[in-house]
Design a protein around this motif. Sequence first.
Motif, short mmCIF file in Angstrom:
data_model
loop_
_atom_site.label_atom_id
_atom_site.label_comp_id
_atom_site.label_asym_id
_atom_site.label_seq_id
_atom_site.Cartn_x
_atom_site.Cartn_y
_atom_site.Cartn_z
N LEU A 225 11.78 18.09 1.57
CA LEU A 225 11.19 18.61 2.82
C LEU A 225 11.99 18.13 4.03
O LEU A 225 11.55 18.24 5.16
N HIS A 226 13.16 17.55 3.75
CA HIS A 226 14.03 16.97 4.79
C HIS A 226 13.31 15.86 5.53
O HIS A 226 13.40 15.74 6.75
N ARG A 227 12.58 15.06 4.78
CA ARG A 227 11.89 13.90 5.38
C ARG A 227 12.35 12.63 4.69
O ARG A 227 12.79 12.65 3.55
N GLU A 228 12.18 11.55 5.44
CA GLU A 228 12.60 10.25 4.89
C GLU A 228 11.67 9.84 3.74
O GLU A 228 10.45 9.99 3.85
N THR A 229 12.24 9.32 2.68
CA THR A 229 11.42 8.85 1.55
C THR A 229 10.64 7.62 1.99
O THR A 229 11.22 6.69 2.57
N PRO A 230 9.32 7.58 1.74
CA PRO A 230 8.53 6.45 2.23
C PRO A 230 8.79 5.17 1.45
O PRO A 230 9.38 5.20 0.37
N GLN A 231 8.30 4.06 2.01
CA GLN A 231 8.46 2.77 1.34
C GLN A 231 7.72 2.79 0.01
O GLN A 231 6.80 3.59 -0.19
N LEU A 232 8.12 1.91 -0.88
CA LEU A 232 7.44 1.78 -2.17
C LEU A 232 6.28 0.81 -2.05
O LEU A 232 6.40 -0.22 -1.38
N PHE A 233 5.19 1.13 -2.68
CA PHE A 233 4.06 0.20 -2.79
C PHE A 233 3.97 -0.19 -4.26
O PHE A 233 4.78 0.24 -5.08
N ALA A 234 2.97 -1.00 -4.60
CA ALA A 234 2.79 -1.35 -6.01
C ALA A 234 1.31 -1.32 -6.33
O ALA A 234 0.46 -1.51 -5.45
N SER A 235 1.02 -1.06 -7.59
CA SER A 235 -0.37 -1.10 -8.04
C SER A 235 -0.71 -2.54 -8.45
O SER A 235 0.17 -3.26 -8.92
N PRO A 236 -1.96 -2.95 -8.32
CA PRO A 236 -2.34 -4.25 -8.88
C PRO A 236 -2.14 -4.22 -10.40
O PRO A 236 -2.09 -3.14 -10.99
N SER A 237 -2.04 -5.40 -11.01
CA SER A 237 -1.85 -5.46 -12.46
C SER A 237 -3.09 -4.93 -13.18
O SER A 237 -4.18 -4.84 -12.58
N HIS A 238 -2.92 -4.64 -14.45
CA HIS A 238 -4.05 -4.16 -15.26
C HIS A 238 -5.19 -5.19 -15.23
O HIS A 238 -6.36 -4.83 -15.05
N ASP A 239 -4.84 -6.50 -15.37
CA ASP A 239 -5.87 -7.55 -15.39
C ASP A 239 -6.63 -7.60 -14.06
O ASP A 239 -7.84 -7.77 -14.03
N ARG A 240 -5.89 -7.45 -12.97
CA ARG A 240 -6.55 -7.48 -11.66
C ARG A 240 -7.48 -6.26 -11.51
O ARG A 240 -8.58 -6.37 -10.97
N LEU A 241 -7.05 -5.11 -12.01
CA LEU A 241 -7.90 -3.92 -11.92
C LEU A 241 -9.19 -4.11 -12.71
O LEU A 241 -10.27 -3.70 -12.28
N VAL A 242 -9.08 -4.79 -13.86
CA VAL A 242 -10.28 -5.08 -14.66
C VAL A 242 -11.23 -5.98 -13.87
O VAL A 242 -12.43 -5.75 -13.80
N GLU A 243 -10.65 -7.00 -13.19
CA GLU A 243 -11.48 -7.90 -12.37
C GLU A 243 -12.17 -7.14 -11.24
O GLU A 243 -13.35 -7.33 -10.97
N ILE A 244 -11.40 -6.27 -10.59
CA ILE A 244 -11.97 -5.52 -9.45
C ILE A 244 -13.11 -4.64 -9.94
O ILE A 244 -14.17 -4.56 -9.33
N ARG A 245 -12.88 -4.04 -11.08
CA ARG A 245 -13.92 -3.20 -11.67
C ARG A 245 -15.19 -4.01 -11.93
O ARG A 245 -16.29 -3.56 -11.63
N GLN A 246 -15.00 -5.22 -12.45
CA GLN A 246 -16.17 -6.08 -12.71
C GLN A 246 -16.88 -6.44 -11.40
O GLN A 246 -18.10 -6.48 -11.33
N GLN A 247 -16.09 -6.68 -10.36
CA GLN A 247 -16.70 -7.03 -9.07
C GLN A 247 -17.53 -5.88 -8.51
O GLN A 247 -18.62 -6.08 -8.02
N PHE A 248 -16.98 -4.66 -8.61
CA PHE A 248 -17.72 -3.50 -8.10
C PHE A 248 -18.87 -3.11 -9.01
O PHE A 248 -19.82 -2.47 -8.57
#
Length: 258
Positions: A225-248
Motif C-alpha cells: 500500500l506504499h506504507r511503512e511497515t509497522p514495528q513488531l510486537f510480541a505475543s505473551p508466552s503460552h504459559d502467561r496466556l494460561v495464567e491470564i485466562r485463569q485470572q479472567f
Amino acid sequence: MTTPLIFNIQKFSVHDGPGIRTTIFFKGCPIRCAWCHNPESQSFQNEVILTKDGQQEIVGRTYSIEELVREIEKDTIFYEQSGGGVTLSGGEVMSQNMDYLETLVKTLKNRGISVVIDTCGVAPFKHYQRLMPYVDLFLYDLKFIHSALHTKYTGTSNRLVLENLKKLSDAGAAIDLRLIMLNSLNSDEHSVQKTIEWLRENMIHLASIHLLPYHEFGRDKYPRLHRETPQLFASPSHDRLVEIRQQFNCYCPTFINE
Ligand code: SF4
C-alpha cells in the motif's frame, strides 16, 4: 445515503462469532492500531494495493443492500446447520453510514439471519443504540485499560471505548470481550488486574472473553500500500496466556480460544 465501502466478504468464517459465518469487512476506521493486520481497512476511501504478483488492485467497492443480502443468503443453509450467520466487521462498522447499516441489520433480522458486530468501541453510543435491537452479539475490543497506552498505540484515548462498553452492558447487550494480547504492554499482572477491577467496578456483564494473542499476519500489506511497515510486537508466552485466562476466569468463566 452514502453507501459504505466494503473491502472483503469472507465466507465460511469460524472465528468471528458462533457457527459458520459470512464476515463483511467495511472499509474505514477512526483509529490507527500500530499492529493493524488489515491496513487496507483503515481509509474510508478507495485505494490501490499491489497484489503479491505485482498487479494493481482497487480496494473497496459498494454494494446495494439488496445485493449484499443476496450474497449473504447464498450460505443460509450453513448458518442454519451451524448456528451461524453474518458478522459485520472492518475497519469499523459503527463509523459507517448508519442509515445503511440499520436497514441492513433490520433486513437480515427479518430474514432470520443472526447478526454479530465486531467493533473497536470508538463511535457515538447513539449508533450502537440504533443497531442494538437487531444485533445478537457484539465482539467488543478492549485494547488497553491504560488510556495513555491506548492513545500511544491507537492514536485515540480509551475514554469512549470504556464508556460505550459500560452503556452497552447496562442496556443488556450480549458482549464477547476481545482482548488483544501484546507482550509487556497489556498482558502484565498489573494491566490484567486493573482490567478485571474495572470490569467489576462497572458491573460489566459479559457473555464471554476472547484472548487474541498478537500475530504478524498482514505486515506484508503495508509496502504493497506504499506504507511503512509497522514495528513488531510480541505475543505473551503460552504459559502467561494460561495464567491470564485463569485470572479472567473468576470474572467470566466462558472463554473462547482462537
Ligand atoms: S480497530 Fe481494527 S481495523 Fe481499526 S486500526 Fe485497529 S486493528 Fe485496524
